[in-house]
Each structure stands twice: as structure tokens, then as C-alpha cells.
Motif scaffolding. Structure first.
Motif, PDB file in Angstrom:
ATOM      1  N   GLY A 387       0.921  -1.244  -0.001  1.00 59.06           N
ATOM      2  CA  GLY A 387      -0.121   0.112  -0.165  1.00 59.06           C
ATOM      3  C   GLY A 387       0.920   1.339   0.002  1.00 59.06           C
ATOM      4  O   GLY A 387       0.370   2.418   0.203  1.00 59.06           O
ATOM      5  N   TRP A 388       2.154   1.090  -0.351  1.00 60.04           N
ATOM      6  CA  TRP A 388       2.844   2.377  -0.195  1.00 60.04           C
ATOM      7  C   TRP A 388       3.126   2.704  -1.861  1.00 60.04           C
ATOM      8  O   TRP A 388       3.235   1.839  -2.824  1.00 60.04           O
ATOM      9  CB  TRP A 388       4.473   1.965   0.395  1.00 60.04           C
ATOM     10  N   GLU A 389       3.503   4.028  -1.925  1.00 64.31           N
ATOM     11  CA  GLU A 389       3.662   4.596  -3.564  1.00 64.31           C
ATOM     12  C   GLU A 389       4.893   4.025  -3.932  1.00 64.31           C
ATOM     13  O   GLU A 389       6.157   3.964  -3.509  1.00 64.31           O
ATOM     14  CB  GLU A 389       3.970   6.163  -3.127  1.00 64.31           C
ATOM     15  N   LYS A 390       4.498   3.684  -5.051  1.00 60.28           N
ATOM     16  CA  LYS A 390       5.512   2.791  -5.909  1.00 60.28           C
ATOM     17  C   LYS A 390       6.858   3.904  -6.343  1.00 60.28           C
ATOM     18  O   LYS A 390       6.685   4.864  -6.505  1.00 60.28           O
ATOM     19  CB  LYS A 390       5.206   2.497  -7.156  1.00 60.28           C
ATOM     20  N   GLN A 391       8.038   3.158  -6.112  1.00 61.09           N
ATOM     21  CA  GLN A 391       9.514   4.181  -6.518  1.00 61.09           C
ATOM     22  C   GLN A 391      10.071   3.648  -7.470  1.00 61.09           C
ATOM     23  O   GLN A 391       9.996   2.198  -7.682  1.00 61.09           O
ATOM     24  CB  GLN A 391      10.364   4.249  -5.026  1.00 61.09           C
ATOM     25  N   SER A 392      10.823   4.317  -8.176  1.00 63.28           N
ATOM     26  CA  SER A 392      11.433   3.876  -9.470  1.00 63.28           C
ATOM     27  C   SER A 392      12.568   2.832  -9.129  1.00 63.28           C
ATOM     28  O   SER A 392      13.024   1.933 -10.064  1.00 63.28           O
ATOM     29  CB  SER A 392      11.951   4.945 -10.242  1.00 63.28           C
ATOM     30  N   TRP A 393      13.303   2.814  -7.844  1.00 68.07           N
ATOM     31  CA  TRP A 393      14.296   1.906  -7.610  1.00 68.07           C
ATOM     32  C   TRP A 393      13.663   0.331  -7.583  1.00 68.07           C
ATOM     33  O   TRP A 393      14.408  -0.617  -7.658  1.00 68.07           O
ATOM     34  CB  TRP A 393      15.090   2.249  -6.443  1.00 68.07           C
ATOM     35  N   GLY A 394      12.304   0.202  -7.441  1.00 67.88           N
ATOM     36  CA  GLY A 394      11.956  -1.537  -7.435  1.00 67.88           C
ATOM     37  C   GLY A 394      10.528  -1.459  -6.578  1.00 67.88           C
ATOM     38  O   GLY A 394       9.522  -0.751  -6.981  1.00 67.88           O
ATOM     39  N   TYR A 395      10.105  -2.428  -5.796  1.00 65.67           N
ATOM     40  CA  TYR A 395       9.026  -2.674  -5.217  1.00 65.67           C
ATOM     41  C   TYR A 395       9.013  -2.804  -3.831  1.00 65.67           C
ATOM     42  O   TYR A 395       9.881  -3.097  -3.272  1.00 65.67           O
ATOM     43  CB  TYR A 395       8.762  -4.201  -5.744  1.00 65.67           C
ATOM     44  N   PHE A 396       7.886  -2.770  -3.138  1.00 63.32           N
ATOM     45  CA  PHE A 396       7.503  -2.875  -1.755  1.00 63.32           C
ATOM     46  C   PHE A 396       6.717  -4.106  -1.611  1.00 63.32           C
ATOM     47  O   PHE A 396       5.789  -4.442  -2.553  1.00 63.32           O
ATOM     48  CB  PHE A 396       6.685  -1.955  -1.338  1.00 63.32           C
ATOM     49  N   THR A 397       7.061  -4.935  -0.620  1.00 63.92           N
ATOM     50  CA  THR A 397       6.243  -6.006  -0.081  1.00 63.92           C
ATOM     51  C   THR A 397       5.971  -6.003   1.352  1.00 63.92           C
ATOM     52  O   THR A 397       6.634  -5.156   1.821  1.00 63.92           O
ATOM     53  CB  THR A 397       6.577  -7.382  -0.445  1.00 63.92           C
ATOM     54  N   ARG A 398       5.040  -6.657   1.743  1.00 65.30           N
ATOM     55  CA  ARG A 398       4.753  -6.507   3.280  1.00 65.30           C
ATOM     56  C   ARG A 398       4.280  -7.617   4.103  1.00 65.30           C
ATOM     57  O   ARG A 398       3.472  -8.500   3.395  1.00 65.30           O
ATOM     58  CB  ARG A 398       3.817  -5.354   3.549  1.00 65.30           C
ATOM     59  N   LYS A 399       4.864  -7.788   5.175  1.00 67.40           N
ATOM     60  CA  LYS A 399       4.516  -8.831   6.110  1.00 67.40           C
ATOM     61  C   LYS A 399       4.398  -8.087   7.531  1.00 67.40           C
ATOM     62  O   LYS A 399       5.344  -8.021   8.045  1.00 67.40           O
ATOM     63  CB  LYS A 399       5.403  -9.962   6.079  1.00 67.40           C
ATOM     64  N   ASP A 400       3.105  -8.170   8.046  1.00 65.39           N
ATOM     65  CA  ASP A 400       2.958  -7.528   9.314  1.00 65.39           C
ATOM     66  C   ASP A 400       3.522  -6.046   9.347  1.00 65.39           C
ATOM     67  O   ASP A 400       3.059  -5.250   8.721  1.00 65.39           O
ATOM     68  CB  ASP A 400       3.294  -8.451  10.343  1.00 65.39           C
ATOM     69  N   LYS A 401       4.322  -6.010  10.463  1.00 58.26           N
ATOM     70  CA  LYS A 401       5.006  -4.709  10.670  1.00 58.26           C
ATOM     71  C   LYS A 401       6.321  -4.754   9.691  1.00 58.26           C
ATOM     72  O   LYS A 401       7.123  -3.802  10.378  1.00 58.26           O
ATOM     73  CB  LYS A 401       5.264  -4.606  12.291  1.00 58.26           C
ATOM     74  N   GLN A 402       6.580  -5.328   8.804  1.00 62.56           N
ATOM     75  CA  GLN A 402       7.627  -5.360   8.327  1.00 62.56           C
ATOM     76  C   GLN A 402       7.478  -5.049   6.522  1.00 62.56           C
ATOM     77  O   GLN A 402       6.418  -5.647   6.160  1.00 62.56           O
ATOM     78  CB  GLN A 402       8.684  -6.597   8.260  1.00 62.56           C
ATOM     79  N   VAL A 403       8.041  -3.912   6.175  1.00 62.88           N
ATOM     80  CA  VAL A 403       7.886  -3.510   4.618  1.00 62.88           C
ATOM     81  C   VAL A 403       9.205  -3.665   4.192  1.00 62.88           C
ATOM     82  O   VAL A 403      10.366  -3.285   4.395  1.00 62.88           O
ATOM     83  CB  VAL A 403       7.528  -2.384   4.578  1.00 62.88           C
ATOM     84  N   TYR A 404       9.069  -4.539   3.063  1.00 63.38           N
ATOM     85  CA  TYR A 404      10.396  -5.318   2.203  1.00 63.38           C
ATOM     86  C   TYR A 404      10.604  -4.048   1.151  1.00 63.38           C
ATOM     87  O   TYR A 404       9.619  -3.954   0.339  1.00 63.38           O
ATOM     88  CB  TYR A 404      10.470  -6.275   1.919  1.00 63.38           C
ATOM     89  N   MET A 405      11.754  -3.539   0.916  1.00 63.15           N
ATOM     90  CA  MET A 405      12.378  -2.716  -0.309  1.00 63.15           C
ATOM     91  C   MET A 405      13.182  -3.670  -1.104  1.00 63.15           C
ATOM     92  O   MET A 405      13.923  -4.290  -0.546  1.00 63.15           O
ATOM     93  CB  MET A 405      13.263  -1.584   0.050  1.00 63.15           C
ATOM     94  N   VAL A 406      12.546  -3.846  -2.477  1.00 53.14           N
ATOM     95  CA  VAL A 406      13.315  -4.990  -3.018  1.00 53.14           C
ATOM     96  C   VAL A 406      13.814  -4.211  -4.400  1.00 53.14           C
ATOM     97  O   VAL A 406      13.044  -3.746  -5.328  1.00 53.14           O
ATOM     98  CB  VAL A 406      12.262  -5.902  -3.779  1.00 53.14           C
ATOM     99  N   VAL A 407      15.051  -3.893  -4.117  1.00 49.11           N
ATOM    100  CA  VAL A 407      15.758  -3.050  -4.780  1.00 49.11           C
ATOM    101  C   VAL A 407      16.314  -3.690  -6.476  1.00 49.11           C
ATOM    102  O   VAL A 407      17.335  -4.232  -6.141  1.00 49.11           O
ATOM    103  CB  VAL A 407      16.790  -2.181  -4.364  1.00 49.11           C
ATOM    104  N   PHE A 408      15.771  -3.085  -7.384  1.00 54.42           N
ATOM    105  CA  PHE A 408      16.370  -3.664  -8.716  1.00 54.42           C
ATOM    106  C   PHE A 408      17.205  -2.503  -9.511  1.00 54.42           C
ATOM    107  O   PHE A 408      17.810  -2.831 -10.141  1.00 54.42           O
ATOM    108  CB  PHE A 408      14.990  -4.024  -9.661  1.00 54.42           C
ATOM    109  N   ASN A 409      16.811  -1.349  -9.356  1.00 51.22           N
ATOM    110  CA  ASN A 409      17.430  -0.248 -10.065  1.00 51.22           C
ATOM    111  C   ASN A 409      17.970   0.785  -9.006  1.00 51.22           C
ATOM    112  O   ASN A 409      17.317   1.942  -8.996  1.00 51.22           O
ATOM    113  CB  ASN A 409      16.607   0.512 -10.983  1.00 51.22           C
ATOM    114  N   PRO A 410      19.164   0.681  -8.328  1.00 53.73           N
ATOM    115  CA  PRO A 410      19.527   1.695  -7.407  1.00 53.73           C
ATOM    116  C   PRO A 410      19.801   3.006  -8.128  1.00 53.73           C
ATOM    117  O   PRO A 410      20.452   2.993  -9.038  1.00 53.73           O
ATOM    118  CB  PRO A 410      20.801   0.943  -6.811  1.00 53.73           C
ATOM    119  N   PRO A 411      19.740   4.060  -7.524  1.00 58.71           N
ATOM    120  CA  PRO A 411      19.905   5.335  -8.204  1.00 58.71           C
ATOM    121  C   PRO A 411      21.358   6.135  -8.073  1.00 58.71           C
ATOM    122  O   PRO A 411      21.806   5.492  -7.183  1.00 58.71           O
ATOM    123  CB  PRO A 411      18.888   6.354  -7.534  1.00 58.71           C
ATOM    124  N   TYR A 412      21.847   7.042  -9.004  1.00 57.68           N
ATOM    125  CA  TYR A 412      23.193   7.416  -8.889  1.00 57.68           C
ATOM    126  C   TYR A 412      23.159   8.294  -7.420  1.00 57.68           C
ATOM    127  O   TYR A 412      24.426   8.156  -6.759  1.00 57.68           O
ATOM    128  CB  TYR A 412      23.467   8.405  -9.942  1.00 57.68           C
TER     129      TYR A 412
END
Ligand code: JFZ
Length: 481
Positions: A387-412
């Protein structure tokens, strides 16, 4: 002045009503406006029982497309067809009796269900969908209702039964793919245009019921039926049967899940009934494509599962993969994460060779995915849309009180921007192994998360611990205007 104000007021009123109307059109109709349906959705909204929760938590699955079509592998009488290999009978216009002669060559000497199950386990899949019978009609189990089964081949073995046991022994759930359309049965009809069609098709539906009951009885650990080959007019005119098949399986196998593709309602409307409600337990329309991560967020309202080929469009074994683009393991991985970030499951397809082994590309893929899952799987299994706003570096997933940032495109900039919903605070950022990651709040509900100290060489995961900050003091003050 007063007049201008009145115009503004009227305009804004008008704007709100049209917006509200638009919103309403995208939702199912209010109950009192619904059309009565005998064969519509059998339940409304997501299922929340343990079996459905398990289906959802599994998140990553493998598909096995295996049948007689693996033997010609896309080639008939010296001609290679570029279409999907499991459709070769249709591309090359091979009559059913001639096609079924392939059964004499069904002898997968290298087939070892335990090896297959170990490969799936290593890949990190939690379930496997198996083609019990594809459109061609050849059954991977010794069905007593058909002449075209594994039992009538030199190999003789019940390969489906061996797979069910081997996968289950590894703790992997088994789902059955079943094509209703059956090119081997003379009673099958594409449409119902005469009394004769009606009689033949009624026989065909009885045959199908018998096969489904046989599968449910012989292999009671099956967790799901994924129906296919249900798009013809004959099925759409018999929506009652699709509702009946769903109910019959659910009565025989408590908890079993069924895909939306099986279903047609009273008016022949498929997947979603005439009132806009999803039929079956999860949507199965995403095939070789995925919902848009920003524009298609409506999919998070229901359960869904995407299925995907590794080449552009080959499900069964095709001997020449050079005819279309083949996805790299990283591309497959990104699609898995993409699906989970939008509350869906992802199923990666395999088309085993006629000898019972897997092609090298598929073995490599399974291994590469498995290696990544071993390290980062916590952002996949049991996770959902954050439910978080999509960012260009990748994707969010969530399990309870943990939100995962899955980074595919790290920025300069080396700063990963994260915007949290109102009232949500990040309290900690860390790598899966526990290494702490810098995180600073740069504005209200906006953070910069640092890159790991060691420059990653693959997509990586940062685990955010979050808190509902509703009680915490808000350090930002809006200017009075
Ligand atoms: C079907 C089969 O015809 C195909 O051989 C394979 O088994 C695949 C998994 O399913 O193909 C379809 C069915 C539905 C759609 C696309 C391909 N669809 O709804 O977009």
C-alpha cells in the motif's frame, strides 16, 4: 462577486458527483441493484480460511506442461512451427488418431519424480501446477474413462501419481491443471447448434465430471484445480456446469481452491459474473503479462495468480528456443517480485523434455531463482501488497509490521526514496542478515534510505520495521494559510 462564488460552488458540486459516480461504476453494484444469478460468484470478496491463506502465502509456484506434444517438440513432418508447442496438433492439422500414435513413443526413461521434486524444492517454489490433461486429451494418470492415458504407453507408469507423492514428500503443494476442451473426445463441441450437439455435449460433461471425480479420489492431497480450455461457446452456454464443477470439487475436497477461468455465469459471462463479482477463488487472467504497478491497483482487491513462460510463448517442450526471446533469470525474478508487490502469486513454467529430463536453460533458471530465494525469500513468502507509493528503484512487499524494499534499480544518488502513508513511521532499516542501514526522515512521511555499505551485485532487499505513528508526536507543523 456572489454570482462568481455560486458558479464555483455549483461547478465543484458537479465535479464531486461525477467523480462519485465514476467510483461507483468501478465497484460492484449495490446489492439491491444486482441481477439475480443462479451461477454467479459462490462467495463475495477474498476467502480467509486456512487453505486459501496457504495458497496466498505460497506466492511462488512452478508450472509443468508435459504431454505427448513434448515428443515432436514443435516439429511435424520436417516443418518447425513457431507457435506454442503444446498446440502443434492444431497448427499442423494432425487428426486425433494420428496424433495419439505418439503414445507408442511415450517412454521418458530419465523421468524421476524425486529428482523433479528436489529441483523444485531447491528453486524455492511452494507449489507445482501439473497438466493432468492438456487440450490434446492425453492423460498423465491412468484414467479409466479414456483410451489415451499413460497406462496405454510403453512406459505404463502413473507419472502424475509419482509426481504428487514426490512433491508432497518435499512439502510442496500440488495443483492440477485440467483442460476441459479435449481434442481427443468426439463428443466435445465448440458450440451447441443442434439437438445432436446438445446430446453429445451432455455426454462430454458427464465424462469430464467422471475424470474430475477420479482425480479428486485418486489424489486427495491436491490443493487446487486450475481449469483451462473453457472459452468456447459450448461452455459459455452451460455456465451451470462450471458452477456445478466448482461446487462438486469443493464438496469432495474441503479447502480446495479453483481458478476463475473455469467459470461462466447464467449469461455466459466469464471470470467476473454479470454483477462484477469474481467467480472461483482467484483471478487467473494474467498470463505472460502483469498488471501495471500504479494504474492497475484494483487487482489488490481480489486474489490473483499470474502464469508465465520463459520464452515468449512456449509452455510445452519446443526443441528450438531461438525462435523467440528467452527471459533471463533476473527478468523472471523481477516478475515474481512485481506480482507479490501487487498481492498476487507467480507461477514460472517448465516444459520437460520427452525423455523426462529438463533442458539446461530451465535447470539454470531454477538454480538461479533458488539461490536468490534462499537469501531473500522473506520478501516473497507470506508477503502482500504494502500500500505504499511505488518508487522507481523497485518494489515494496509487506508482512505485518515489516515492509520490504526490493531494489532492482539503485539510483546514482545512492539514496533510496521512501514515502510512507500518513501515520506510518519507519523505525529501523536493515539487510536480511541484520546489518543496519541508514535511514533519515527528510520530510513528513518521506525518508532517504541508504545503500548497503558493500555495493550489491544483484537485486537486494532492505527490511523496514514500521510503526503506526498515530500516537507519536508529529514534528512537522503545517503553515497556517
Ligand atoms: C492456455 C493454453 O491454451 C496454453 O497451451 C497453456 O496451457 C496456457 C497456460 O493456457 O492458453 C491461454 C489461455 C488463456 C489466455 C491466454 C492463453 N488468456 O486468458 O489470456
Amino acid at each position: 462577486m456572489k454570482k462568481i462564488l455560486r458558479v464555483i460552488l455549483l461547478c465543484s458540486l458537479f465535479a464531486t458527483t461525477t467523480f462519485a459516480q465514476q467510483q461507483q461504476q468501478r465497484q460492484p453494484l449495490p446489492a439491491e441493484q444486482e441481477i439475480p444469478l443462479k451461477y454467479g460468484a459462490d462467495h463475495l470478496g477474498k476467502r480467509h480460511d486456512a487453505a486459501m491463506q496457504k495458497f496466498r502465502d505460497n506466492r511462488l509456484g512452478a508450472f509443468i506442461h508435459w504431454g505427448l506434444y513434448a515428443i515432436p517438440g514443435g516439429e511435424w513432418n520436417g516443418k518447425v512451427y513457431n507457435g506454442a508447442a503444446e498446440w502443434l496438433k492444431s497448427w499442423a492439422k494432425v487428426p486425433a488418431d494420428e496424433w495419439m500414435k505418439l503414445m507408442e513413443q511415450w517412454n521418458p526413461e530419465k523421468f524421476n519424480a524425486k529428482t523433479w521434486a528436489k529441483m523444485a524444492k531447491k528453486m524455492g517454489v511452494k507449489y507445482v501446477k501439473i497438466t493432468t490433461k492438456h487440450h490434446e486429451g492425453f492423460c498423465l494418470w491412468p484414467s479409466k474413462y479414456s483410451r489415451y492415458t499413460v497406462a496405454q504407453t510403453p512406459h505404463k507408469r502413473d507419472v502424475l501419481g509419482e509426481m504428487v507423492k514426490a512433491y508432497n514428500d518435499e512439502g510442496i503443494d500440488v495443483h492440477f491443471y485440467f483442460s476441459v476442451m479435449d481434442w481427443s473426445n468426439p463428443d466435445y463441441r465448440y458450440d451447441i447448434k443442434s439437438k445432436e450437439d446438445e446430446v453429445a455435449f451432455a455426454r462430454f460433461l458427464e465424462f469430464t465430471d467422471n475424470q474430475l471425480k477420479e482425480l479428486a479420489t485418486r489424489y486427495p492431497t491436491v490443493k487446487d484445480f486450475w481449469f483451462d480450455g473453457t472459452w468456447d461457446a459450448s461452455i459459455k452456454k452451460n455456465g451451470w456446469w462450471t458452477a456445478h464443477a466448482e461446487r462438486m470439487l469443493k464438496e469432495m475436497l474441503p479447502g480446495v481452491t479453483v481458478n476463475s477461468r473455469l467459470r461462466a455465469d447464467d449469461y455466459g459471462k466469464r471470470h467476473f459474473d454479470s454483477n462484477g463479482h469474481l467467480m472461483g477463488d482467484y483471478e487467473s487472467g494474467y498470463e505472460r503479462r502483469l498488471p501495471h504497478p500504479v494504474k492497475d491497483l484494483k487487482v489488490t482487491r481480489w486474489d490473483w495468480e499470474a502464469v508465465m513462460t520463459v520464452p515468449e510463448n512456449q509452455w510445452g517442450y519446443h526443441k528450438d528456443w531461438s525462435i523467440s526471446y528467452v527471459k533471463t533469470p533476473l527478468e523472471v525474478l523481477e516478475r515474481i517480485v512485481h506480482a507479490v508487490s501487487m498481492g498476487g502469486n507467480m507461477v514460472v513454467n517448465f516444459g520437460p523434455q520427452p525423455d523426462g529430463d529438463f533442458r539446461a536453460e530451465e535447470k539454470n533458471l531454477a538454480e538461479a531463482i533458488g539461490k536468490w530465494m534462499q537469501r531473500y525469500g522473506e520478501c516473497i513468502y507470506g508477503c502482500d501488497y504494502a500500500g505504499w507509493e511505488k518508487q522507481s528503484w523497485g518494489y515494496f512487499t509487506r508482512k505485518d509490521k515489516q515492509v520490504y524494499m526490493v531494489v532492482f534499480n539503485p539510483p546514482y544518488s545512492q539514496k533510496l526514496v521512501v514515502k510512507t502513508p500518513k501515520g506510518t513511521k519507519i523505525t529501523k532499516a536493515e539487510l536480511p542478515d541484520g546489518e543496519e542501514i541508514g535511514v533519515i526522515e527528510i520530510a513528513r512521511n518521506e525518508y532517504n534510505v541508504s545503500m548497503p555499505r558493500k555495493q550489491p551485485t544483484e537485486p537486494f532487499v532492505i527490511r523496514l520495521q514500521i510503526e503506526d505513528a498515530a500516537s507519536a508526536a508529529d514534528k512537522y507543523r503545517d503553515a497556517l494559510t
